[in-house]
Scaffold this active site. Structure first.
Site, PDB file in Angstrom:
ATOM      1  N   GLY A 178       5.904   1.540 -12.677  1.00 16.25           N
ATOM      2  CA  GLY A 178       5.180   0.888 -11.763  1.00 16.25           C
ATOM      3  C   GLY A 178       3.362   1.399 -11.966  1.00 16.25           C
ATOM      4  O   GLY A 178       3.079   1.923 -12.527  1.00 16.25           O
ATOM      5  N   SER A 185      -4.519   0.960  -8.163  1.00 23.10           N
ATOM      6  CA  SER A 185      -5.147   2.116  -8.661  1.00 23.10           C
ATOM      7  C   SER A 185      -4.971   3.181  -9.467  1.00 23.10           C
ATOM      8  O   SER A 185      -5.672   3.741 -10.577  1.00 23.10           O
ATOM      9  CB  SER A 185      -5.474   3.313  -7.585  1.00 23.10           C
ATOM     10  OG  SER A 185      -3.863   3.569  -7.637  1.00 23.10           O
ATOM     11  N   GLY A 186      -3.979   2.826 -10.081  1.00 25.54           N
ATOM     12  CA  GLY A 186      -3.412   2.993 -11.553  1.00 25.54           C
ATOM     13  C   GLY A 186      -1.937   3.076 -11.722  1.00 25.54           C
ATOM     14  O   GLY A 186      -0.902   2.572 -10.898  1.00 25.54           O
ATOM     15  N   ASP A 226      -3.175   1.913   3.546  1.00 28.11           N
ATOM     16  CA  ASP A 226      -2.258   1.142   2.201  1.00 28.11           C
ATOM     17  C   ASP A 226      -1.055   0.961   2.567  1.00 28.11           C
ATOM     18  O   ASP A 226      -0.236   1.156   1.913  1.00 28.11           O
ATOM     19  CB  ASP A 226      -2.534   1.445   0.718  1.00 28.11           C
ATOM     20  CG  ASP A 226      -2.330  -0.016   0.178  1.00 28.11           C
ATOM     21  OD1 ASP A 226      -1.994  -1.060   0.490  1.00 28.11           O
ATOM     22  OD2 ASP A 226      -2.749   0.599  -0.711  1.00 28.11           O
TER      23      ASP A 226
END
Ligand SMILES: *[C@@H]1O[C@H](CO)[C@@H](O)[C@H](O)[C@H]1NC(C)=O
Length: 998
Positions: A694, A698-699, A820
């Site tokens: 995935g 953010s990364g 989030d």
């Protein structure tokens, strides 16, 4: 023939009559018909606006003057009308009142047309979708008294014409997108009684001193309007002011003494500012009307003035300041005082001895001060006390017997004081108390059988006292108990057999007592038990195999007892973060999964338990002391050599590294929070593009299968600083990052994804999580495999995730806001148990990137999940999480994406509301869900709507939400569901908690 002619005449007459009727709708009626055409009217609110009537006076919402039959008022509030504001209304020459409150009126207001509404006195367009600038010319209306444009999307500055209203009494512009500053010319509207400008994204500015000219003002409400500077002295001139609310700004300086001249003031709200200095000392007794004073969370210092306490106060909230001195005894004389919140100050002395005798005290919280002395005897004289919080003071003495009769009590927190003596027997059995916290005192005596009456008790926290005697059998009857913490006391005797009935139990901590006997049979009923700590007692017997059935157990400590026999093999079923069986009399084999070096400390001090881990017990053959000495010397020498070697190697390596900066893959620093079964190099080797599962904001996320076969998920955060110039700053920020990650790593909850560890290098950070085989809820729900998710599974997922979030919001110190929440951040284990992932990281990432609020807007939520208030507050808090979670609920119920081109401009929330209106419930529920669950689905849908309500204050807390979901769950379990197919709204009361001390 004649007969026929008569008939013909009659017919003609009828036709004529009806013709004249159709023609007779008066002019005003025709204008209103024109206005009707302008609206989209899905609920047929205007269905009786019949063009065949003579006048519009009987139409829905229309009021006429009785003598002239002209329309004087039009009220179509909450009618689901959409479309622009109909200018034609201003042709109704005597129309004095218009209300379209709570509709979907959109587009901009027709400024010039409105100026023609000369008779208008009252205009209420609150809670609509109006945009554009505020109407400038509306100030020309000679009779306008009331203008409410709250809750729209008006933007731009307040027009200069607004200083020229002639008769305006109410101006409400709350919750829009207004810019600029609060203009001084508002001080010219001398007729004004109410000025409400709260919740607008104004630029930082001062309170214009000119507002002091509004001598008729009764309400001044400026919450969250970016106010800075001092409160002007001139506000003291507002002699009729009843309600002054300046909360949530950045006001500084001290509170002007002129404020005490506000003799009509009933409510004063100053919380969440940066005010400093003491409260003004003199003059409070002039404010004879003041009933509610909320000046919490400022930087007030000094003492509480005596005069303040002589007022007929109902509510005194001065918490989170720096106040010193004593609480004046006069406060006890306030006959209406029901709320007293003074926590987190430096107050000292005793509580007034009469406190609570003369007023029906409902909530007292004086936690974290320096109060001493005894609990006043009469606190509950009026039988109203529900919240009783004295944590972290130096109170002493016993709990007065009178409190044993205080049946209204809900929460009792007396922790960390110097209380002593026995707790009155009736006090243990108060029927509504849900939290009884006595931790950190010197209470003594036993727990009496009267505790059986505490049927609502969910947390019993008695740790670190001098309680003694047996735990009564009655404890096992309290079926709502979630936590029993009785560690560090002098309890003795066996664990009552009845405790196995406590099916809700999450935590049982009785370490460091003198308890004995064995672990009772039947503990496999503890399906929710997370933590079991019986360390340092005198327990004996075998460790029951049932322990392996406690599937959510995380923390198991039985060390320092006399348990004997073999370790049950079923222990292997558990995934423990903490295991300690050391210092018992265990024998035999260690189960294979635990027979590893890293568990050495877990099994120390069991002399019969040698085989599996080398060196676990002292090898007996080494009897020769000289031999041992020789070996020791050898080891020390070898050690010195090794250290020298490492130093040499390090120096070499550093040089090498300076030349070739890029290749520092092996320079990880590792922070781990759980027992690790892997090494950092094993992880870093495996970060291959082939393993990517995935990619997020953010990364990237990788799946890594470790050498022992287990998988972990590794998230690699995007690198931040590149150039050398940034390194120093980066290092400082890394501290914040580490601290934050450490907090996250400590969290243990069955519905939260475990963070195993965090590895950092100069330019990369890796977060290692447990791997969740079923991926994310979002991926599954919105794929072809969504059929796997039937309603019971979806419900379970929602409840699990809610429990996880509730834990973050209510049980973590400090509370953690996820920031989030979305279906892609809810991960599913092999049994579709849900766990919340990625919490708090948005903040970590944001802080580390150091870009301020700009990057915030990128990361503070995902499209379709962002709470509407974020647009104007740019802040995220628990309530925004709850909104996002509401969207997840709607996803589960509808099976639809949070944003979908099919919805057009709407997001899922708006689409659901709209479709409910248009097509009813069946239009929104996922057709894949079996109809037999419809009632429950509707209930959950309701919760989703409640969570996504646009006003943060209407959303339930996460804790409350979990309760409501559990009620739904148990209801359907008992199958006594009423068969109604329509939506019935739930009304719940919100319990609040300041969370002053955990
Ligand atoms: C206003 O609402 C009407 C009716 O729903 C709609 O057709 C129109 O597009 C909307 N206008 C704007 C500017 O959103």
């Amino acid at each position: 023939m004649q007969h026929l002619r008569r008939r013909f005449h009659l017919l003609l007459l009828l036709v004529l009559a009806s013709l004249s009727l159709t023609l007779s709708l008066n002019k005003e009626g025709l204008y209103l018909q024109k206005a009707k055409l302008n609206f989209d009217d899905p609920n047929a609110a205007l269905s009786n606006w019949n063009p065949d009537d003579e006048t519009p006076c009987k139409w829905n919402g229309v009021v006429c003057d009785s003598s002239s039959s002209s329309v004087v008022s039009l009220d179509l509030s909450s009618s689901s009308l959409s479309g622009p504001f109909p200018s034609v209304l201003c042709r109704l020459g005597r129309l004095s009142s218009i209300s379209f409150y709570d509709n979907f009126i959109n587009s901009t207001l027709p400024d010039d047309d409105l100026a023609a509404c000369v008779a208008l006195e009252h205009l209420d367009l609150a809670q609509n979708y109006l945009t554009g600038a505020l109407p400038r010319r509306i100030a020309e209306l000679p009779r306008l008294k009331y203008l409410d444009l709250t809750g729209n999307n008006f933007s731009g500055e307040i027009p200069a014409t607004y200083g020229t209203f002639q008769k305006l009494e109410v101006l409400a512009l709350v919750e829009n997108l207004l810019e600029g500053v609060i203009p001084p010319f508002l001080g010219n509207i001398s007729t004004l009684k109410m000025l409400n400008l709260s919740y607008n994204p104004f630029s930082p500015g001062q309170i214009p001193p000119e507002l002091g000219n509004l001598t008729n003002l009764e309400v001044l409400w400026l919450t969250q309007t970016s106010l800075i500077g001092e409160i002007p002295d001139s506000l003291g001139q507002l002699s009729r002011l009843v309600d002054l609310d300046l909360a949530y700004n950045a006001l500084s300086g001290s509170i002007p003494s002129s404020i005490t001249e506000l003799t009509a003031l009933v409510q004063l709200e100053l919380y969440n500012n940066s005010l400093s200095g003491a409260l003004p000392t003199g003059g409070w007794s002039n404010m004879t009307a003041l009933r509610r004073l909320d000046a919490s969370t400022n930087e007030l210092t000094g003492g509480i003035p005596v005069e303040l306490c002589e007022l007929p106060l109902e509510s005194l909230n001065l918490y989170e300041n720096n106040l010193r001195g004593e609480l004046p005894a006069a406060i006890a004389e306030s006959p209406n005082l029901y709320e007293l919140k003074l926590f987190r100050n430096q107050l000292s002395g005793e509580l007034p001895s009469d406190l609570g005798r003369k007023s029906a005290l409902w909530w007292i919280d004086v936690s974290t001060n320096k109060f001493s002395g005894r609990i006043p005897d009469g606190l509950c004289s009026n039988g109203a006390l529900e919240e009783f919080l004295l944590i972290e003071n130096s109170f002493s003495g016993e709990i007065p017997a009178s409190l044993g009769e205080c049946r209204s009590l809900l929460r009792v927190r007396l922790g960390h004081n110097n209380f002593s003596g026995e707790v009155p027997a009736p006090f243990w059995g108060l029927p509504h108390v849900s939290l009884l916290e006595l931790i950190g005192n010197s209470f003594s005596g036993g727990i009496p059988k009267t505790i059986a009456g505490a049927s609502n008790l969910s947390q019993l926290i008695l740790s670190v006292n001098k309680f003694s005697g047996n735990l009564p059998e009655e404890i096992g009857f309290l079926e709502n108990l979630l936590e029993i913490s009785g560690n560090d006391n002098e309890f003795s005797g066996p664990l009552p057999v009845s405790v196995v009935n406590l099916a809700q139990l999450v935590k049982l901590d009785l370490h460091n007592n003198a308890l004995s006997g064995g672990i009772p049979k039947g503990i496999d009923s503890w399906k929710k038990l997370n933590e079991l700590n019986l360390a340092d007692n005198e327990y004996s017997g075998k460790i029951p195999g049932e322990i392996g059935e406690l599937s959510v157990l995380n923390y198991l400590d039985l060390s320092g007892n006399r348990f004997s026999g073999e370790i049950p093999i079923s222990l292997q079923n558990l995934k423990l973060n903490h295991l300690n069986f050391s210092y018992n009399h265990l024998s035999g084999h260690i189960p294979q999964d635990y027979a590893k070096e890293m568990y050495r400390d877990s099994f120390l001090g069991n002399s019969e338990l040698c085989q599996e881990i080398e060196g676990l017990c002292n090898r007996k053959e080494m009897k020769n002391k000289g031999y041992i000495w020789f070996f020791r010397t050898l080891i020390v020498l070898a050690g010195i050599l090794l250290i020298c070697g490492i130093v040499w190697f390090y120096i070499k390596y550093k040089k090498f590294n300076d030349v070739k900066r890029n290749l520092d893959r092996s320079k990880w620093t590792l922070m781990s929070f759980h027992k690790l079964g892997f090494t950092e190099s094993e992880i870093s080797e495996a970060l291959d593009e082939d393993n990517v599962i995935g990619t997020g904001a953010s990364g990237k996320v990788y799946k890594v299968v470790l050498s022992h076969g287990e998988a972990v998920a590794v998230k690699r955060l995007w690198g931040q600083s590149k150039a050398g110039a940034d390194v120093e700053r980066g290092a400082i920020q890394d501290d914040g990052f580490d601290a934050e990650v450490e907090t996250l790593g400590r969290i243990r909850h069955k519905n939260i994804v475990k963070l195993w560890c965090c590895c950092c290098t100069r330019d990369s950070k890796l977060l290692v999580y447990e791997y969740m085989p079923n991926g994310s809820l979002g991926d599954l729900l919105h794929s072809t495999k969504s059929g796997l998710l039937d309603w019971p599974i979806r419900f379970k997922i929602a409840l699990d995730a809610a429990e996880g979030l509730s834990y973050l919001h209510h049980d973590c110190v400090p509370p953690i806001v996820h920031r989030d929440v979305k279906s892609n951040n809810i991960l599913l284990d092999a049994d579709y148990g849900a766990r919340v992932a990625d919490f708090g990281l948005a903040k970590v990432v944001d802080d580390a990137s150091g870009k301020g609020t700009m990057s915030m807007s990128v990361i503070a939520g995902s499209c379709g999940y962002i709470a509407p208030e974020y647009a104007y507050t740019l802040r995220v808090n628990e309530k925004s999480d709850i909104y996002s979670f509401g969207v997840v609920i709607l996803e589960l119920v509808t099976g639809r994406l949070p944003v979908d081109p099919e919805f057009g401009e709407k997001d899922l929330v708006k689409w659901v509301c709209w479709t409910l209106d248009q097509e009813g419930v069946l239009g929104v529920i996922d057709p894949k869900l079996e109809s037999c669950y419809r009632d429950d689905v509707c209930r959950v849908l309701n919760l989703g709507l409640l969570c996504t309500s646009s006003l943060p204050i209407s959303r339930p807390s996460m804790r409350r939400l979990v309760k409501m979901m559990q009620e739904i769950g148990s209801r359907s379990l008992h199958k006594n569901v009423a068969k109604e197919g329509k939506l019935t709204p739930y009304y719940y009361e919100e319990g609040s908690d300041h969370g002053s001390v955990a």
